[in-house]
Scaffold this active site. Structure first.
Site, PDB file in Angstrom:
ATOM      1  N   HIS A   1      -5.311   9.762  -2.771  1.00 11.87           N
ATOM      2  CA  HIS A   1      -5.582   8.942  -1.588  1.00 11.87           C
ATOM      3  C   HIS A   1      -4.474   9.058  -0.550  1.00 11.87           C
ATOM      4  O   HIS A   1      -3.323   9.273  -0.885  1.00 11.87           O
ATOM      5  CB  HIS A   1      -5.702   7.463  -1.977  1.00 11.87           C
ATOM      6  CG  HIS A   1      -6.737   7.202  -3.013  1.00 11.87           C
ATOM      7  ND1 HIS A   1      -6.591   6.215  -3.962  1.00 11.87           N
ATOM      8  CD2 HIS A   1      -7.933   7.784  -3.258  1.00 11.87           C
ATOM      9  CE1 HIS A   1      -7.664   6.204  -4.750  1.00 11.87           C
ATOM     10  NE2 HIS A   1      -8.481   7.150  -4.345  1.00 11.87           N
TER      11      HIS A   1
ATOM     12  N   LYS B   1       5.519   4.616   0.182  1.00 13.53           N
ATOM     13  CA  LYS B   1       5.236   3.853  -1.037  1.00 13.53           C
ATOM     14  C   LYS B   1       6.387   4.006  -2.021  1.00 13.53           C
ATOM     15  O   LYS B   1       6.972   5.081  -2.135  1.00 13.53           O
ATOM     16  CB  LYS B   1       3.960   4.351  -1.706  1.00 13.53           C
ATOM     17  CG  LYS B   1       2.700   4.161  -0.889  1.00 13.53           C
ATOM     18  CD  LYS B   1       1.491   4.711  -1.634  1.00 13.53           C
ATOM     19  CE  LYS B   1       0.244   4.577  -0.807  1.00 13.53           C
ATOM     20  NZ  LYS B   1       0.075   5.669   0.149  1.00 13.53           N
TER      21      LYS B   1
ATOM     22  N   TYR C   1       3.162  -1.040  -6.666  1.00 14.44           N
ATOM     23  CA  TYR C   1       3.684  -0.274  -5.543  1.00 14.44           C
ATOM     24  C   TYR C   1       3.937  -1.148  -4.332  1.00 14.44           C
ATOM     25  O   TYR C   1       3.207  -2.067  -4.030  1.00 14.44           O
ATOM     26  CB  TYR C   1       2.807   0.926  -5.196  1.00 14.44           C
ATOM     27  CG  TYR C   1       1.324   0.704  -5.063  1.00 14.44           C
ATOM     28  CD1 TYR C   1       0.704   0.780  -3.831  1.00 14.44           C
ATOM     29  CD2 TYR C   1       0.536   0.458  -6.189  1.00 14.44           C
ATOM     30  CE1 TYR C   1      -0.672   0.617  -3.700  1.00 14.44           C
ATOM     31  CE2 TYR C   1      -0.832   0.290  -6.076  1.00 14.44           C
ATOM     32  CZ  TYR C   1      -1.427   0.372  -4.827  1.00 14.44           C
ATOM     33  OH  TYR C   1      -2.779   0.198  -4.715  1.00 14.44           O
TER      34      TYR C   1
ATOM     35  N   ASP D   1     -16.711   6.970  -8.284  1.00 17.45           N
ATOM     36  CA  ASP D   1     -17.652   7.803  -7.529  1.00 17.45           C
ATOM     37  C   ASP D   1     -17.021   8.273  -6.227  1.00 17.45           C
ATOM     38  O   ASP D   1     -17.199   9.418  -5.826  1.00 17.45           O
ATOM     39  CB  ASP D   1     -18.941   7.018  -7.233  1.00 17.45           C
ATOM     40  CG  ASP D   1     -19.790   6.815  -8.483  1.00 17.45           C
ATOM     41  OD1 ASP D   1     -19.597   7.561  -9.477  1.00 17.45           O
ATOM     42  OD2 ASP D   1     -20.638   5.906  -8.483  1.00 17.45           O
TER      43      ASP D   1
END
Length: 183
Positions: A64, A73, A133, A170
């Site tokens: 992502h 992050k 995170y 998905d």
């Protein structure tokens, strides 16, 4: 930087942070973040949001990235073990499309700093894992992009345990290739 050991990676900007752990028969204590120490190590960012997730063995999340609101992050595992991956998506970077993977666990207490404009994902290797995170921007709905976890152009070598069937959302099964990003 006595409280943290900071290692650089082959991809500029990525850093592995190992905190100093003070332990005795009662347990342990450690600092996981201290602004001045991180700044001295070249991580001069302001975190605005903390997130936490839990997943079972074989869950693969990612890869992502944020499209309009990119985030730095700082990730770590507080229970279990994951293989954490960052892919360089910085325009003009000499390591564009390259990836680095790091084993993060409650036991090794390592943290992985991932700068803006990297794709990120992880694979849970233990029976269960809790993943934390810190982010430098807030969550923005509909701002998430992604790359297919198995994109051969990137070639991440995920350490999939023998006999483990991956659990992938998905959405994560439908992301495209890094070639689709290059325009």
């Amino acid at each position: 930087m006595g409280k943290f050991q900071v290692e650089t990676c082959e991809i500029e900007g990525l850093k592995i942070i190992t905190p100093t752990v003070f332990g005795d028969e009662r347990g342990y204590f450690m600092e996981t973040y201290q602004y001045e120490d991180f700044k001295a190590a070249g991580i001069d960012v302001t975190f605005v949001q903390d997130n936490q997730s839990a997943s079972k063995k074989g869950v693969l999340r990612g890869l992502h990235f944020q499209i309009n609101y990119p985030q730095d992050k700082l990730v770590r595992v507080i229970s279990g073990e994951v293989y954490d991956v960052a892919v360089d998506l910085r325009e003009g970077s000499p390591t564009y499309g390259q990836w680095h993977g790091e084993l993060l666990s409650a036991e090794n207490k390592k943290q992985f700093f991932i700068p803006k404009n990297f794709a990120h994902g992880f694979l849970v290797l233990s029976e269960y894992a809790e993943f934390c995170y810190k982010c430098t921007d807030y969550y923005h709905a509909n701002d998430e992009g992604g790359l297919l976890w198995s994109d051969p152009e990137i070639g991440v070598k995920w350490p999939i345990p023998e006999g483990v069937e991956l659990t992938i959302s998905d959405k994560d099964k439908k992301w495209g290739s890094i070639k689709d990003l290059k325009k």
